[in-house]
Design a protein around this motif. Structure first.
Motif, PDB file in Angstrom:
ATOM      1  N   ARG A 140       0.817  -1.216   0.000  1.00 13.04           N
ATOM      2  CA  ARG A 140       0.000   0.000   0.000  1.00 13.04           C
ATOM      3  C   ARG A 140       0.852   1.269   0.000  1.00 13.04           C
ATOM      4  O   ARG A 140       0.446   2.295  -0.515  1.00 13.04           O
ATOM      5  CB  ARG A 140      -0.922   0.015   1.232  1.00 13.04           C
ATOM      6  N   VAL A 141       2.036   1.203   0.625  1.00 17.58           N
ATOM      7  CA  VAL A 141       2.924   2.369   0.715  1.00 17.58           C
ATOM      8  C   VAL A 141       4.313   1.951   0.229  1.00 17.58           C
ATOM      9  O   VAL A 141       4.891   0.993   0.745  1.00 17.58           O
ATOM     10  CB  VAL A 141       3.014   2.898   2.165  1.00 17.58           C
ATOM     11  N   LEU A 142       4.836   2.687  -0.766  1.00 13.82           N
ATOM     12  CA  LEU A 142       6.160   2.405  -1.305  1.00 13.82           C
ATOM     13  C   LEU A 142       6.974   3.698  -1.308  1.00 13.82           C
ATOM     14  O   LEU A 142       6.540   4.712  -1.869  1.00 13.82           O
ATOM     15  CB  LEU A 142       6.053   1.842  -2.725  1.00 13.82           C
ATOM     16  N   VAL A 143       8.132   3.667  -0.668  1.00 16.23           N
ATOM     17  CA  VAL A 143       8.992   4.846  -0.557  1.00 16.23           C
ATOM     18  C   VAL A 143      10.264   4.591  -1.351  1.00 16.23           C
ATOM     19  O   VAL A 143      11.026   3.665  -1.045  1.00 16.23           O
ATOM     20  CB  VAL A 143       9.329   5.162   0.918  1.00 16.23           C
ATOM     21  N   HIS A 198       6.219   7.624  -2.753  1.00 14.73           N
ATOM     22  CA  HIS A 198       7.143   8.710  -2.435  1.00 14.73           C
ATOM     23  C   HIS A 198       8.352   8.622  -3.365  1.00 14.73           C
ATOM     24  O   HIS A 198       9.048   7.609  -3.389  1.00 14.73           O
ATOM     25  CB  HIS A 198       7.586   8.621  -0.975  1.00 14.73           C
ATOM     26  N   LEU A 199       8.595   9.716  -4.114  1.00 17.60           N
ATOM     27  CA  LEU A 199       9.653   9.740  -5.126  1.00 17.60           C
ATOM     28  C   LEU A 199      10.522  10.987  -5.000  1.00 17.60           C
ATOM     29  O   LEU A 199      10.914  11.590  -5.994  1.00 17.60           O
ATOM     30  CB  LEU A 199       9.030   9.669  -6.529  1.00 17.60           C
ATOM     31  N   LEU A 234      -1.761   9.448  -2.307  1.00 17.10           N
ATOM     32  CA  LEU A 234      -0.691  10.407  -2.022  1.00 17.10           C
ATOM     33  C   LEU A 234       0.471  10.159  -2.965  1.00 17.10           C
ATOM     34  O   LEU A 234       0.959   9.035  -3.083  1.00 17.10           O
ATOM     35  CB  LEU A 234      -0.236  10.284  -0.566  1.00 17.10           C
ATOM     36  N   LEU A 235       0.916  11.233  -3.630  1.00 15.28           N
ATOM     37  CA  LEU A 235       2.083  11.167  -4.505  1.00 15.28           C
ATOM     38  C   LEU A 235       3.054  12.262  -4.094  1.00 15.28           C
ATOM     39  O   LEU A 235       2.721  13.448  -4.119  1.00 15.28           O
ATOM     40  CB  LEU A 235       1.670  11.342  -5.970  1.00 15.28           C
ATOM     41  N   CYS A 252      -8.470   9.054  -7.345  1.00 13.82           N
ATOM     42  CA  CYS A 252      -8.426   9.029  -5.880  1.00 13.82           C
ATOM     43  C   CYS A 252      -7.319   9.897  -5.293  1.00 13.82           C
ATOM     44  O   CYS A 252      -7.168   9.941  -4.070  1.00 13.82           O
ATOM     45  CB  CYS A 252      -8.254   7.590  -5.387  1.00 13.82           C
ATOM     46  N   LEU A 253      -6.553  10.580  -6.129  1.00 10.62           N
ATOM     47  CA  LEU A 253      -5.411  11.351  -5.632  1.00 10.62           C
ATOM     48  C   LEU A 253      -5.882  12.508  -4.751  1.00 10.62           C
ATOM     49  O   LEU A 253      -6.546  13.432  -5.213  1.00 10.62           O
ATOM     50  CB  LEU A 253      -4.588  11.888  -6.804  1.00 10.62           C
ATOM     51  N   GLU A 254      -5.502  12.461  -3.468  1.00  6.53           N
ATOM     52  CA  GLU A 254      -5.918  13.470  -2.493  1.00  6.53           C
ATOM     53  C   GLU A 254      -4.785  14.405  -2.082  1.00  6.53           C
ATOM     54  O   GLU A 254      -5.035  15.545  -1.700  1.00  6.53           O
ATOM     55  CB  GLU A 254      -6.476  12.788  -1.235  1.00  6.53           C
ATOM     56  N   GLN A 255      -3.539  13.921  -2.144  1.00  7.08           N
ATOM     57  CA  GLN A 255      -2.399  14.722  -1.708  1.00  7.08           C
ATOM     58  C   GLN A 255      -1.292  14.651  -2.757  1.00  7.08           C
ATOM     59  O   GLN A 255      -0.874  13.560  -3.139  1.00  7.08           O
ATOM     60  CB  GLN A 255      -1.864  14.217  -0.367  1.00  7.08           C
TER      61      GLN A 255
END
Length: 509
Positions: A236-239, A264-265, A289-290, A311-314
């Motif tokens: 669900r979360v990839l940094v 997170h990039l 979140l991007l 769905c992009l909120e942030q």
């Protein structure tokens, strides 16, 4: 001295024995065999990471040397050329150096890192070396309060839900069929700053850990070959901050991450994006979140390629090179209602860019859900650099609830809008065409706050001179101990405050 674990990280504590143990483990894992392209780190400093670029002789020196191009500028001594002889291309003038093999580590496995981080016990000699320095620069021995219980809990791998293995020199994930039984409940894994590069191995790791939902691979030099990555439906979360990925690689990566919610990039020097449509079955349809902070995006049309993610909120775009914002590709026409850009976007961070025009601020109003905006460290938000004060931004942004990290309350919103309208009226008076062009919300706000009626009333019945604008105030003493006093009448300007009036009266006494 007793130290609670919560305070432990805030003290300057020396763990020389533990450090020796880390060096010993890594010395065992290193040998004389190094290959071009291999990731390594300095034996005495696991944060000093680089890539092997040369193995062989160096003119004027005996034996075999390993030429390393370090990730951080300044960690080396030259650019790959020594005494006029070229050996390899370094990234910069001070990123390369030659090192003996015994001073390098090829890294350790994931399970070795877990043992090192969570199952290492201190010897008596090591505990004696745990201290803080007093004001008199004397060593004061410390003891962790509750440390044994915490250590016992962390050492039970089957109960671990999160593990931080950052900068431990992990080079091999050592994936095996029993990894899932060793770490059955692991949900978060932080592998920041290690020696990992193989996506196939990363994919195998995720498949072996069924509970894993958050994976941090920042500061790893990852391979450009992502084609072998399997479907990672649980992530669900990839940094992937500072990992050298291009957006083309991200596009390949998304095919294996159908349930991804946060990506997170940061710091990947991304300057161009490819269009991402919600009609694409492989798009980031679940992404909320991007984070694209600290990249090289300069054209807002690149950002608009993300505008149809449902769905992009942030969206974080701090520290890029943006100069102008518009709400359609040509910058002139607003999109139709059915294709509103960023339909779910609530938070947009644009700090430390080069945005300097009010038209860019007005363009943000087209995003239907946008309420949290950051514009700090842009020319437009800095009056010293020709920008405008906060109240102008609050007034021009229709739906803003948080600006530059500070909540915009209803009272501030109203006061800012009224102040803004009056400022425009004082500067442009009745130049309606110019007002419509430069201040799109002016007439809307003027009507909303009834300022038009107030102005008309002031023009018809307002004071023609100072004397006619004074207010008559009757003052009557109501203190029974002072007896009867005659009523006192004073004429005062309508702008005077009660505090000012009483200060003037007292000053005359």
């Amino acid at each position: 001295m007793l130290i609670f674990p919560a305070d432990f990280s805030n003290r300057q504590i020396c763990f020389h024995g533990c450090f020796r143990r880390i060096c010993e483990m890594k010395a065992e894992s290193s040998n004389d065999s190094f290959e071009i392209g291999q990731r390594v780190h300095s034996l005495n400093d696991s944060r000093r990471v680089g890539t092997v670029k040369y193995v062989g002789d160096v003119e004027g020196y005996s034996g075999t040397w390993i030429g390393v191009d370090w990730d951080q500028d300044g960690d080396g001594k030259h650019n790959g050329t020594v005494n006029g002889v070229f050996y390899f291309n370094g990234r910069s003038q001070s990123s390369a150096s030659f090192v003996r093999s015994q001073n390098l580590s090829r890294g350790i496995t994931l399970l070795q890192a877990l043992e090192l981080r969570y199952r290492t016990t201190s010897t008596k000699d090591e505990e004696d070396e745990m201290y803080v320095l007093s004001a008199g620069n004397r060593r004061v021995s410390i003891q962790l309060l509750g440390g044994d219980k915490i250590q016992d809990k962390l050492s039970r791998f089957e109960e671990l839900t999160s593990a931080s293995l950052s900068y431990l020199g992990v080079s091999s994930l050592g994936v095996s069929s029993d990894l899932g039984s060793i770490l059955p409940n692991l949900k978060l894994l932080d592998l920041t700053g290690n020696l990992i590069s193989d996506w196939e191995e990363i994919g195998a790791l995720c498949e072996q850990l069924p509970a894993l939902t958050t994976l941090n691979l920042s500061c790893n030099s990852l391979s450009s070959d992502i084609t072998s990555l399997p479907q990672l439906k649980n992530i669900r979360v990839l940094v992937l901050n500072n990992s050298g990925l291009s957006w083309t690689q991200v596009e390949t990566l998304r095919r294996s991450l159908p349930g991804l919610e946060e990506l997170h990039l940061m710091g990947n020097m991304i300057s161009a994006l490819t269009s991402t449509s919600s009609s694409d079955g492989q798009a980031f349809n679940s992404l909320r979140l991007l984070n694209l902070d600290d990249n090289c995006i300069s054209d807002w049309s690149e950002v608009l390629k993300l505008s149809q993610l449902p769905c992009l909120e942030q969206l974080y775009l701090n520290k890029n090179k943006l100069t102008h914002i518009f709400h359609s590709v040509n910058g002139n026409e607003s999109p139709k209602k059915s294709s509103d850009p960023f339909p779910s976007l609530r938070c947009l961070l644009l700090g430390a860019n080069s945005i300097g025009d009010l038209a860019s601020i007005d363009a943000l109003n087209v995003f239907p859900q946008l309420v949290d905006i950051r514009l700090s460290e842009n020319p437009i938000s800095d009056p010293v650099r020709g920008g405008v004060p906060r109240f102008v931004l609050v007034a021009r942004l229709t739906k803003v609830q948080v600006l530059n990290g500070s909540e915009v309350r209803a009272r501030e919103k109203k006061d800012s809008e009224i102040r803004y309208v009056r400022m425009v009226m004082s500067k442009l008076n009745d130049k309606s065409e110019e007002i419509e062009l430069l201040h799109p919300r002016f007439y809307e706000l003027k009507k909303l706050h009834g300022i038009e009626d107030e102005r008309a009333s002031a023009e018809n019945s307002g004071p023609k001179n100072m004397a006619s604008g004074l207010l008559s105030i009757a003052l009557k003493c109501v203190g029974p101990s002072m007896g009867e006093k005659p009523e006192l009448t004073k004429k005062l300007p309508g702008s005077i405050t009660v505090a000012t009036f009483f200060w003037l009266r007292i000053s005359k006494l």
